[in-house]
Design an enzyme around this catalytic site. Structure first.
Site, PDB file in Angstrom:
ATOM      1  N   LYS A  13       0.830  -1.214   0.000  1.00  0.00           N
ATOM      2  CA  LYS A  13       0.000   0.000   0.000  1.00  0.00           C
ATOM      3  C   LYS A  13       0.865   1.265   0.000  1.00  0.00           C
ATOM      4  O   LYS A  13       0.618   2.196  -0.752  1.00  0.00           O
ATOM      5  CB  LYS A  13      -0.920   0.028   1.236  1.00  0.00           C
ATOM      6  CG  LYS A  13      -1.877  -1.152   1.343  1.00  0.00           C
ATOM      7  CD  LYS A  13      -2.841  -1.009   2.519  1.00  0.00           C
ATOM      8  CE  LYS A  13      -2.191  -1.048   3.891  1.00  0.00           C
ATOM      9  NZ  LYS A  13      -1.540  -2.322   4.224  1.00  0.00           N
ATOM     10  N   ARG A  88      -9.458   0.654   8.725  1.00  0.00           N
ATOM     11  CA  ARG A  88      -8.978  -0.684   9.056  1.00  0.00           C
ATOM     12  C   ARG A  88     -10.034  -1.521   9.760  1.00  0.00           C
ATOM     13  O   ARG A  88      -9.788  -2.685  10.056  1.00  0.00           O
ATOM     14  CB  ARG A  88      -7.789  -0.535   9.992  1.00  0.00           C
ATOM     15  CG  ARG A  88      -6.460  -0.700   9.212  1.00  0.00           C
ATOM     16  CD  ARG A  88      -5.471  -1.193   9.897  1.00  0.00           C
ATOM     17  NE  ARG A  88      -4.192  -1.602   9.871  1.00  0.00           N
ATOM     18  CZ  ARG A  88      -3.099  -0.981   9.508  1.00  0.00           C
ATOM     19  NH1 ARG A  88      -3.126   0.188   8.971  1.00  0.00           N
ATOM     20  NH2 ARG A  88      -1.947  -1.540   9.671  1.00  0.00           N
ATOM     21  N   ARG A 127      11.773  -6.095   5.419  1.00  0.00           N
ATOM     22  CA  ARG A 127      11.537  -4.657   5.255  1.00  0.00           C
ATOM     23  C   ARG A 127      12.335  -3.873   6.296  1.00  0.00           C
ATOM     24  O   ARG A 127      12.445  -4.274   7.448  1.00  0.00           O
ATOM     25  CB  ARG A 127      10.045  -4.366   5.430  1.00  0.00           C
ATOM     26  CG  ARG A 127       9.697  -2.900   5.284  1.00  0.00           C
ATOM     27  CD  ARG A 127       8.283  -2.693   4.813  1.00  0.00           C
ATOM     28  NE  ARG A 127       7.309  -2.743   5.886  1.00  0.00           N
ATOM     29  CZ  ARG A 127       6.004  -2.548   5.691  1.00  0.00           C
ATOM     30  NH1 ARG A 127       5.532  -2.325   4.491  1.00  0.00           N
ATOM     31  NH2 ARG A 127       5.176  -2.611   6.705  1.00  0.00           N
ATOM     32  N   ARG A 162      11.343  -2.142  12.093  1.00  0.00           N
ATOM     33  CA  ARG A 162      10.298  -1.639  12.995  1.00  0.00           C
ATOM     34  C   ARG A 162      10.059  -2.616  14.137  1.00  0.00           C
ATOM     35  O   ARG A 162      10.163  -3.819  13.967  1.00  0.00           O
ATOM     36  CB  ARG A 162       8.988  -1.461  12.204  1.00  0.00           C
ATOM     37  CG  ARG A 162       8.931  -0.187  11.454  1.00  0.00           C
ATOM     38  CD  ARG A 162       7.802  -0.125  10.440  1.00  0.00           C
ATOM     39  NE  ARG A 162       6.513  -0.621  10.883  1.00  0.00           N
ATOM     40  CZ  ARG A 162       5.415  -0.579  10.138  1.00  0.00           C
ATOM     41  NH1 ARG A 162       5.449  -0.068   8.929  1.00  0.00           N
ATOM     42  NH2 ARG A 162       4.277  -1.051  10.593  1.00  0.00           N
ATOM     43  N   ARG A 173      -0.208  -9.096  13.651  1.00  0.00           N
ATOM     44  CA  ARG A 173      -0.780  -8.086  12.740  1.00  0.00           C
ATOM     45  C   ARG A 173      -1.577  -8.756  11.620  1.00  0.00           C
ATOM     46  O   ARG A 173      -2.613  -8.243  11.200  1.00  0.00           O
ATOM     47  CB  ARG A 173       0.334  -7.210  12.142  1.00  0.00           C
ATOM     48  CG  ARG A 173       0.819  -6.150  13.130  1.00  0.00           C
ATOM     49  CD  ARG A 173       2.123  -5.529  12.682  1.00  0.00           C
ATOM     50  NE  ARG A 173       2.005  -4.736  11.490  1.00  0.00           N
ATOM     51  CZ  ARG A 173       3.012  -4.496  10.652  1.00  0.00           C
ATOM     52  NH1 ARG A 173       4.206  -5.010  10.887  1.00  0.00           N
ATOM     53  NH2 ARG A 173       2.841  -3.743   9.598  1.00  0.00           N
TER      54      ARG A 173
HETATM   55  P1  AMP Z   1       0.914   0.319   9.315  1.00  0.00           P
HETATM   56  O1  AMP Z   1       2.157   1.121   9.144  1.00  0.00           O
HETATM   57  O2  AMP Z   1      -0.231   0.808   8.463  1.00  0.00           O
HETATM   58  O3  AMP Z   1       1.145  -1.158   9.182  1.00  0.00           O
HETATM   59  O4  AMP Z   1       0.422   0.579  10.819  1.00  0.00           O
HETATM   60  C1  AMP Z   1       1.222   0.218  11.915  1.00  0.00           C
HETATM   61  C2  AMP Z   1       0.364   0.078  13.167  1.00  0.00           C
HETATM   62  O5  AMP Z   1      -0.289   1.325  13.439  1.00  0.00           O
HETATM   63  C3  AMP Z   1      -0.761  -0.931  13.064  1.00  0.00           C
HETATM   64  O6  AMP Z   1      -0.324  -2.250  13.353  1.00  0.00           O
HETATM   65  C4  AMP Z   1      -1.729  -0.405  14.117  1.00  0.00           C
HETATM   66  O7  AMP Z   1      -1.291  -0.686  15.429  1.00  0.00           O
HETATM   67  C5  AMP Z   1      -1.615   1.106  13.931  1.00  0.00           C
HETATM   68  N1  AMP Z   1      -2.572   1.627  12.923  1.00  0.00           N
HETATM   69  C6  AMP Z   1      -2.281   2.196  11.721  1.00  0.00           C
HETATM   70  N2  AMP Z   1      -3.391   2.565  11.076  1.00  0.00           N
HETATM   71  C7  AMP Z   1      -4.427   2.218  11.876  1.00  0.00           C
HETATM   72  C8  AMP Z   1      -5.847   2.321  11.772  1.00  0.00           C
HETATM   73  N3  AMP Z   1      -6.429   2.862  10.684  1.00  0.00           N
HETATM   74  N4  AMP Z   1      -6.599   1.855  12.795  1.00  0.00           N
HETATM   75  C9  AMP Z   1      -6.037   1.323  13.899  1.00  0.00           C
HETATM   76  N5  AMP Z   1      -4.712   1.183  14.059  1.00  0.00           N
HETATM   77  C10 AMP Z   1      -3.901   1.627  13.066  1.00  0.00           C
END
Ligand code: AMP
Length: 215
Positions: A13, A88, A127, A162, A173
């Site tokens: 994404k 999400r 990554r 990360r 996740r």
């Molecule tokens: P990402 O970088 O999009 O994989 O997001 C990393 C982490 O941020 C996720 O595993 C969640 O803990 C939190 N997060 C990001 N976007 C959301 C969202 N829209 N709703 C809830 N938690 C989020």
């Protein structure tokens, strides 16, 4: 363009969003990037989000909607936006619909990046991410390493793995994704906005989106 990018963590994404910003100046809005920036800056939002993120859990919907309510009304969104990692959950999708109706914005589509699980697992474990909250450039130790090991090509900050990209957090996740986020594809299908793309190459995904939008 006004798009939602759906897909599991590691589906591409962020990469696709970055490529699309170059097409017409639409801005990438990544809730993950915003939250990581808040955690590093030690803000109230960051303090509330930190433990959920480390565990691979979702941050509560009300915190996320607080961020997005503000962000989507900033002037740079007028030309278009690419929502990366948001919504999400079904309640987030419903709240987004209500917000967009209220501010008079119409989505073009929700693009679901459908990538095989083996590819996802391989991508997430290899990554690496720039630690500078303003940059957060993405690398891959196998396919796209920084020119100097551990140093960001763009800003010179350390490139790190990360905290939520350990094997344990990754499997949590993916579980969270299957349970809470995967149902969004059916939600947007009902809304008449869904486009499924099953391609592992980000360039192919971008071309498919451009073709569909006629740009
Ligand atoms: P990402 O970088 O999009 O994989 O997001 C990393 C982490 O941020 C996720 O595993 C969640 O803990 C939190 N997060 C990001 N976007 C959301 C969202 N829209 N709703 C809830 N938690 C989020």
């Amino acid at each position: 363009m006004k798009l939602i990018l759906l897909g599991a963590p590691g589906a591409g994404k962020g990469t696709v969003a970055k490529l699309l910003t170059a097409v017409d100046g639409s801005v990438q809005i990544s809730t993950g990037d915003i939250l990581r920036g808040a955690v590093q800056a030690g803000t109230e939002l960051g303090k509330k989000a930190d433990a959920f993120m480390k565990a691979g859990d979702l941050v509560p919907d009300d915190l996320i909607m607080g961020i997005m309510e503000q962000r989507l009304q900033e002037p740079d969104c007028a030309n278009g936006f690419l929502l990366d990692g948001f919504p999400r959950t079904i309640p987030q999708a419903e709240a987004l619909k209500e917000l967009l109706d209220r501010i008079g914005v119409k989505l073009d589509m929700a693009v679901n990046l459908d990538v095989p699980r083996e590819v996802i697992l391989d991508r997430l474990t290899t990554r690496r991410t720039c630690s500078n909250p303003e940059c957060q450039a993405i690398y891959n130790v196998k396919s796209n390493p920084p020119k100097v090991e551990g140093v960001c090509d763009k800003c010179g900050s350390p490139v790190i793995q990360r905290e939520d990209e350990t094997e344990e957090a990754i499997s949590k996740r993916l579980e969270t994704y299957n349970e809470k986020t995967a149902p969004l594809a059916a939600y947007y299908e009902k809304e008449g906005l869904l486009m499924n793309v099953n391609a592992t190459s980000s360039d192919v995904v971008v071309q498919t989106i451009k073709d569909k939008l006629g740009i």
